[in-house]
Write an enzyme that holds these catalytic residues in place. Structure first.
Site, short mmCIF file in Angstrom:
data_model
loop_
_atom_site.label_atom_id
_atom_site.label_comp_id
_atom_site.label_asym_id
_atom_site.label_seq_id
_atom_site.Cartn_x
_atom_site.Cartn_y
_atom_site.Cartn_z
N ARG A 189 -0.30 -12.12 -21.54
CA ARG A 189 -0.09 -11.23 -20.41
C ARG A 189 -0.09 -11.99 -19.09
O ARG A 189 0.08 -11.38 -18.04
CB ARG A 189 -1.23 -10.23 -20.37
CG ARG A 189 -0.78 -8.80 -20.56
CD ARG A 189 -2.03 -8.02 -20.84
NE ARG A 189 -1.94 -6.66 -20.54
CZ ARG A 189 -2.00 -5.71 -21.49
NH1 ARG A 189 -2.05 -6.03 -22.75
NH2 ARG A 189 -1.98 -4.47 -21.13
N ARG A 207 -2.22 -0.09 -13.57
CA ARG A 207 -1.80 -0.93 -14.71
C ARG A 207 -0.34 -1.35 -14.57
O ARG A 207 0.02 -2.47 -14.88
CB ARG A 207 -2.01 -0.17 -16.03
CG ARG A 207 -3.48 -0.14 -16.46
CD ARG A 207 -3.77 0.98 -17.42
NE ARG A 207 -3.06 0.88 -18.66
CZ ARG A 207 -2.82 1.92 -19.47
NH1 ARG A 207 -3.25 3.12 -19.14
NH2 ARG A 207 -2.19 1.74 -20.59
P1 AP5 Z 1 -3.44 -2.32 -23.98
O1 AP5 Z 1 -4.18 -1.52 -24.93
O2 AP5 Z 1 -2.59 -3.44 -24.44
O3 AP5 Z 1 -2.60 -1.33 -23.08
P2 AP5 Z 1 -1.16 -1.47 -22.35
O4 AP5 Z 1 -0.45 -2.76 -22.34
O5 AP5 Z 1 -1.42 -0.89 -21.01
O6 AP5 Z 1 -0.21 -0.71 -23.25
P3 AP5 Z 1 -0.48 0.67 -23.86
O7 AP5 Z 1 -1.28 0.55 -25.09
O8 AP5 Z 1 -0.96 1.61 -22.79
O9 AP5 Z 1 1.03 1.13 -24.19
P4 AP5 Z 1 1.94 0.84 -25.44
O10 AP5 Z 1 3.14 0.08 -24.97
O11 AP5 Z 1 1.18 0.28 -26.58
O12 AP5 Z 1 2.42 2.33 -25.75
P5 AP5 Z 1 2.10 3.29 -27.01
O13 AP5 Z 1 2.81 2.79 -28.22
O14 AP5 Z 1 0.66 3.59 -27.10
O15 AP5 Z 1 -4.44 -2.93 -22.90
C1 AP5 Z 1 -5.43 -2.14 -22.31
C2 AP5 Z 1 -6.28 -2.99 -21.38
O16 AP5 Z 1 -6.92 -4.04 -22.13
C3 AP5 Z 1 -5.53 -3.73 -20.27
O17 AP5 Z 1 -5.32 -2.90 -19.14
C4 AP5 Z 1 -6.48 -4.88 -19.99
O18 AP5 Z 1 -7.58 -4.45 -19.22
C5 AP5 Z 1 -6.99 -5.24 -21.38
N1 AP5 Z 1 -6.17 -6.25 -22.05
C6 AP5 Z 1 -5.48 -6.11 -23.22
N2 AP5 Z 1 -4.83 -7.24 -23.51
C7 AP5 Z 1 -5.09 -8.11 -22.51
C8 AP5 Z 1 -4.67 -9.44 -22.25
N3 AP5 Z 1 -3.85 -10.12 -23.06
N4 AP5 Z 1 -5.15 -10.04 -21.12
C9 AP5 Z 1 -5.99 -9.40 -20.29
N5 AP5 Z 1 -6.41 -8.13 -20.48
C10 AP5 Z 1 -5.96 -7.50 -21.58
O19 AP5 Z 1 2.91 4.61 -26.54
C11 AP5 Z 1 2.49 5.36 -25.40
C12 AP5 Z 1 2.73 6.84 -25.65
O20 AP5 Z 1 4.14 7.08 -25.72
C13 AP5 Z 1 2.16 7.37 -26.97
O21 AP5 Z 1 1.66 8.65 -26.74
C14 AP5 Z 1 3.38 7.43 -27.92
O22 AP5 Z 1 3.23 8.47 -28.85
C15 AP5 Z 1 4.52 7.69 -26.95
N6 AP5 Z 1 5.78 7.04 -27.33
C16 AP5 Z 1 5.93 5.76 -27.75
N7 AP5 Z 1 7.22 5.47 -27.98
C17 AP5 Z 1 7.91 6.63 -27.68
C18 AP5 Z 1 9.29 6.98 -27.70
N8 AP5 Z 1 10.25 6.10 -28.03
N9 AP5 Z 1 9.64 8.23 -27.33
C19 AP5 Z 1 8.70 9.13 -26.96
N10 AP5 Z 1 7.38 8.86 -26.92
C20 AP5 Z 1 6.99 7.62 -27.27
#
Ligand code: AP5
Ligand code: MG
Length: 214
Positions: free
Chosen positions: A88, A171
């Site tokens: 990241r 974020r």
């Molecule tokens: P992390 O858990 O990685 O969160 P993020 O990157 O903010 O990503 P998300 O999990 O929120 O989103 P996603 O892309 O996985 O979407 P999802 O599939 O769930 O990190 C959280 C925190 O941890 C960070 O803020 C940081 O503090 C820390 N951290 C983690 N890694 C780090 C690193 N390397 N370095 C430093 N800090 C770190 O989908 C979202 C929603 O959309 C769901 O409800 C899903 O059902 C829906 N959805 C998905 N695809 C579709 C579609 N095609 N159509 C309709 N709905 C959809």
């Protein structure tokens, strides 16, 4: 096969990673999930990470890198892995390169999930996650059969603490400031492919599987 999923929060990395990992037979490594599991168990790592996660800020590089270094040495990574949420920052990308070089390995593909901020906001405010198994749902896009109950394990669905609108906006800001630079970093090395993630999830998955099977 060593694959990295890039993309803003809410692009669908976690949702897609579960399907890709199953189809490709490689483990799905989500640093966010690892921190949430650590927090659930009340470990020092989890409590340290919570301070940053609740604010929508990144956990310090040295903490994340040490955790990933340990994880990718596990036997299930012998066939490869799918990284979700790591690297990241440029420092994390450089550390990952060092780890792979030491093991005689390389990155095969970086898939960049592109999604508009408006879509991301709708997805994250409506996301629900299973407390027990981590399965991901959405109140309208991907509802569970019974409201509040996980289809996979009957666990309780909850809203992530960082899925509040203010934290989501931070974020996204943090993503643009600290992570988006990785797109050019990997494009320059001819490893990156842009994926349209602003479409139904089956369409996004199909785009990615063509590349993973190639
Ligand atoms: P992390 O858990 O990685 O969160 P993020 O990157 O903010 O990503 P998300 O999990 O929120 O989103 P996603 O892309 O996985 O979407 P999802 O599939 O769930 O990190 C959280 C925190 O941890 C960070 O803020 C940081 O503090 C820390 N951290 C983690 N890694 C780090 C690193 N390397 N370095 C430093 N800090 C770190 O989908 C979202 C929603 O959309 C769901 O409800 C899903 O059902 C829906 N959805 C998905 N695809 C579709 C579609 N095609 N159509 C309709 N709905 C959809
Ligand atoms: Mg995720």
């Amino acid at each position: 096969m060593h694959v990295i999923l890039l993309g803003p929060p809410g692009a669908g990395k976690g949702t897609q990673a579960v399907s890709i990992a199953e189809k490709a037979g490689i483990p799905h490594i989500s640093t966010g999930d690892m921190f949430r599991t650590a927090l659930k168990h009340g470990t020092p790592l989890g409590l340290e990470a919570k301070k940053y996660m609740d604010a929508g800020e990144l956990v310090p590089d040295d903490v994340v890198v040490a955790m990933v270094r340990e994880r990718i040495q596990k036997p299930d990574c012998a066939k490869g892995f799918l990284l979700d949420g790591f690297p990241r920052t440029i420092v994390q990308a450089e550390k990952l390169d060092e780890m792979l070089v030491q093991a005689g390995l390389t990155i095969d593909r970086v898939l960049n999930l592109e999604c508009s901020a408006a879509t991301v906001l709708k997805r994250l405010t409506g996301r629900r996650v299973c407390k027990a198994c981590g399965a991901i749902f959405h109140v309208t896009n991907m509802p569970s059969k019974q409201a509040g109950v996980c289809d996979a394990c009957n666990g309780v669905l909850y809203q992530r603490d960082d899925d509040k609108e203010d934290t989501i906006l931070n974020r996204l800001e943090v993503y643009n400031r600290q992570t988006a630079g990785l797109i050019d970093h990997y494009r320059r090395r001819a490893l990156l492919t842009d994926i349209n993630a602003d479409v139904p999830r089956e369409e996004t998955l199909a785009q990615m599987m063509v590349l993973i099977r190639a």
